[in-house]
Scaffold this motif. Structure first.
Motif, PDB file in Angstrom:
ATOM      1  N   ASN A  75      49.123  37.519  41.494  1.00 43.65           N
ATOM      2  CA  ASN A  75      48.585  37.944  42.785  1.00 43.65           C
ATOM      3  C   ASN A  75      49.207  37.158  43.932  1.00 43.65           C
ATOM      4  OD1 ASN A  75      46.937  39.949  41.820  1.00 43.65           O
ATOM      5  ND2 ASN A  75      45.091  38.698  41.765  1.00 43.65           N
ATOM      6  N   THR A  76      49.466  35.874  43.706  1.00 42.88           N
ATOM      7  CA  THR A  76      50.109  35.068  44.742  1.00 42.88           C
ATOM      8  C   THR A  76      51.491  35.606  45.073  1.00 42.88           C
ATOM      9  OG1 THR A  76      48.897  33.112  43.973  1.00 42.88           O
ATOM     10  CG2 THR A  76      50.839  32.736  45.341  1.00 42.88           C
ATOM     11  N   LEU A  77      52.256  35.943  44.034  1.00 41.28           N
ATOM     12  CA  LEU A  77      53.594  36.496  44.263  1.00 41.28           C
ATOM     13  C   LEU A  77      53.524  37.849  44.962  1.00 41.28           C
ATOM     14  CD1 LEU A  77      55.276  35.564  40.859  1.00 41.28           C
ATOM     15  CD2 LEU A  77      55.455  34.363  43.050  1.00 41.28           C
ATOM     16  N   LEU A  78      52.503  38.645  44.627  1.00 42.44           N
ATOM     17  CA  LEU A  78      52.350  39.944  45.286  1.00 42.44           C
ATOM     18  C   LEU A  78      52.090  39.778  46.778  1.00 42.44           C
ATOM     19  CD1 LEU A  78      50.164  41.924  42.710  1.00 42.44           C
ATOM     20  CD2 LEU A  78      52.552  42.346  43.281  1.00 42.44           C
ATOM     21  N   LEU A  79      51.218  38.834  47.129  1.00 41.44           N
ATOM     22  CA  LEU A  79      50.924  38.635  48.553  1.00 41.44           C
ATOM     23  C   LEU A  79      52.116  38.047  49.293  1.00 41.44           C
ATOM     24  CD1 LEU A  79      47.222  37.473  48.962  1.00 41.44           C
ATOM     25  CD2 LEU A  79      48.252  39.691  49.400  1.00 41.44           C
ATOM     26  N   ALA A 131      53.867  46.880  51.935  1.00 41.28           N
ATOM     27  CA  ALA A 131      52.929  45.761  52.013  1.00 41.28           C
ATOM     28  C   ALA A 131      51.508  46.221  51.698  1.00 41.28           C
ATOM     29  CB  ALA A 131      52.986  45.118  53.403  1.00 41.28           C
ATOM     30  N   SER A 132      51.129  47.404  52.191  1.00 43.98           N
ATOM     31  CA  SER A 132      49.802  47.931  51.874  1.00 43.98           C
ATOM     32  C   SER A 132      49.662  48.216  50.389  1.00 43.98           C
ATOM     33  CB  SER A 132      49.554  49.207  52.685  1.00 43.98           C
ATOM     34  OG  SER A 132      48.297  49.767  52.380  1.00 43.98           O
ATOM     35  N   PHE A 133      50.711  48.739  49.770  1.00 45.66           N
ATOM     36  CA  PHE A 133      50.673  49.016  48.333  1.00 45.66           C
ATOM     37  C   PHE A 133      50.561  47.728  47.527  1.00 45.66           C
ATOM     38  CE2 PHE A 133      53.085  49.618  44.335  1.00 45.66           C
ATOM     39  CZ  PHE A 133      52.246  50.543  43.734  1.00 45.66           C
ATOM     40  N   LEU A 134      51.285  46.689  47.939  1.00 45.94           N
ATOM     41  CA  LEU A 134      51.176  45.400  47.250  1.00 45.94           C
ATOM     42  C   LEU A 134      49.782  44.806  47.413  1.00 45.94           C
ATOM     43  CD1 LEU A 134      54.646  43.843  48.168  1.00 45.94           C
ATOM     44  CD2 LEU A 134      53.934  44.774  45.955  1.00 45.94           C
ATOM     45  N   GLY A 135      49.167  45.019  48.577  1.00 47.36           N
ATOM     46  CA  GLY A 135      47.797  44.577  48.755  1.00 47.36           C
ATOM     47  C   GLY A 135      46.835  45.304  47.818  1.00 47.36           C
ATOM     48  N   HIS A 157      39.038  40.786  52.994  1.00 46.05           N
ATOM     49  CA  HIS A 157      40.059  40.684  54.039  1.00 46.05           C
ATOM     50  C   HIS A 157      41.352  41.399  53.616  1.00 46.05           C
ATOM     51  CE1 HIS A 157      37.333  37.643  55.588  1.00 46.05           C
ATOM     52  NE2 HIS A 157      38.057  37.570  56.687  1.00 46.05           N
ATOM     53  N   VAL A 158      41.707  41.297  52.342  1.00 43.43           N
ATOM     54  CA  VAL A 158      42.888  42.010  51.861  1.00 43.43           C
ATOM     55  C   VAL A 158      42.689  43.519  51.990  1.00 43.43           C
ATOM     56  CG1 VAL A 158      44.315  42.493  49.831  1.00 43.43           C
ATOM     57  CG2 VAL A 158      43.586  40.165  50.315  1.00 43.43           C
ATOM     58  N   LEU A 159      41.486  44.002  51.670  1.00 42.96           N
ATOM     59  CA  LEU A 159      41.194  45.426  51.788  1.00 42.96           C
ATOM     60  C   LEU A 159      41.348  45.894  53.235  1.00 42.96           C
ATOM     61  CD1 LEU A 159      40.162  48.110  50.647  1.00 42.96           C
ATOM     62  CD2 LEU A 159      37.833  47.261  51.002  1.00 42.96           C
ATOM     63  N   HIS A 197      49.464  37.878  57.778  1.00 38.43           N
ATOM     64  CA  HIS A 197      50.018  36.546  57.503  1.00 38.43           C
ATOM     65  C   HIS A 197      48.891  35.524  57.301  1.00 38.43           C
ATOM     66  CE1 HIS A 197      54.121  37.683  57.753  1.00 38.43           C
ATOM     67  NE2 HIS A 197      54.139  37.896  59.059  1.00 38.43           N
ATOM     68  N   LEU A 198      47.786  35.666  58.043  1.00 37.57           N
ATOM     69  CA  LEU A 198      46.643  34.780  57.818  1.00 37.57           C
ATOM     70  C   LEU A 198      46.067  34.996  56.423  1.00 37.57           C
ATOM     71  CD1 LEU A 198      44.526  32.731  58.882  1.00 37.57           C
ATOM     72  CD2 LEU A 198      43.175  34.705  59.610  1.00 37.57           C
ATOM     73  N   VAL A 199      45.971  36.251  55.988  1.00 39.01           N
ATOM     74  CA  VAL A 199      45.485  36.547  54.646  1.00 39.01           C
ATOM     75  C   VAL A 199      46.371  35.889  53.598  1.00 39.01           C
ATOM     76  CG1 VAL A 199      45.173  38.432  52.985  1.00 39.01           C
ATOM     77  CG2 VAL A 199      44.302  38.670  55.304  1.00 39.01           C
ATOM     78  N   ASP A 200      47.680  35.953  53.784  1.00 41.74           N
ATOM     79  CA  ASP A 200      48.607  35.296  52.852  1.00 41.74           C
ATOM     80  C   ASP A 200      48.372  33.790  52.808  1.00 41.74           C
ATOM     81  OD1 ASP A 200      49.675  37.736  52.328  1.00 41.74           O
ATOM     82  OD2 ASP A 200      51.491  37.462  53.507  1.00 41.74           O
TER      83      ASP A 200
END
Length: 259
Positions: free
Chosen positions: A127-131, A158-162, A199-201, A239-242
């Protein structure tokens, strides 16, 4: 003057009623069973949100708010991001308080006896790598946008990776050997990671909307010009979510399992 002042509106009041009613109904449903007032509150909140966002888009597209309003809106959004960061800071403090000096009721050990921590280098690392990849995709799209190219693929990616991140988090929750009922460990873990998942959603939905909007399709919305603040605000938010996830992974997954 150079500032735009919106007129009076009942949307904030109605939105607060809808959100509070939905949260209250969810609590009642978890405690006593189905509570159908939540359906009305949820519909009210969604309807108010639709009307509010439509009004904001119309103001930003047709009224030409100018540099003064843009600067103040940007400052307001940065203050919002700072407030969100303080929420997660409080969750970090709660974990440190419970983990550094575990209470005797927890067996004076951390993680508590009976709680098997998740492997931080399996699904959490994925999940870290995805974000991180999604953050790079958003930066790529921002650079293309700054160069004057209407390119929706980076934001859609980016939305798909989320969405993949949320799927991995759901898989992780399903196979976890602990829950909210497992004291401070389960409460702090699921509250922090679940809040981040929300927040990711929201960020994924924003980026999905931006992917269609930034394509320049005039049938969806008038072609954007200049440096639209709503696009840049979505990028700042992502970027804050990451950054918050990097802290969550390092603290709640890697550091918390020091037994």
């Amino acid at each position: 003057g150079p500032f735009y002042l919106p007129g009076r509106s009942f949307l904030p009041f109605l939105g607060a009623i809808g959100i509070f009613g939905a949260a209250r109904s969810l609590w009642a449903w978890l405690r006593w069973g189905p509570f159908y007032f939540g359906a009305f509150s949820s519909v009210l909140g969604v309807r108010v949100g639709y009307l509010w966002w439509r009004l904001l888009l119309a103001e930003g597209s047709f009224l030409g708010l100018g540099v003064h309003n843009r600067r103040r809106l940007a400052i307001g959004f940065f203050l919002f991001l700072a407030a969100e960061s303080m929420v997660f800071f409080s969750l970090f403090v709660s974990l440190f308080f419970a983990a550094i000096q575990p209470a005797p009721v927890l067996g004076s050990t951390w993680p508590p006896i009976g709680c098997q921590p998740l492997n931080p280098y399996a699904v959490p690392l994925t999940n870290t790598l995805l974000l991180l990849a999604s953050g790079a995709s958003v930066t790529w799209g921002h650079h293309r946008w700054s160069a004057g190219t209407y390119f929706f693929t980076p934001f859609w990616l980016a939305s798909f990776l989320g969405a993949l991140f949320l799927a991995g988090q759901g898989w992780e929750y399903f196979w976890a050997t602990f829950s909210f009922r497992h004291g401070a460990y389960g409460c702090t873990f699921f509250l922090a990671t679940g809040c981040h998942g929300c927040h990711v959603l929201v960020g994924s939905l924003f980026l999905a909307a931006r992917s269609f909007w930034s394509s320049g399709s005039t049938w969806l919305w008038p072609r954007p010009v200049g440096r639209p603040l709503r696009l840049e605000a979505s990028i700042w938010y992502w970027h804050l979510v990451d950054a918050l996830w990097l802290g969550l992974w390092a603290v709640f997954y890697v550091w918390a399992d020091f037994r």
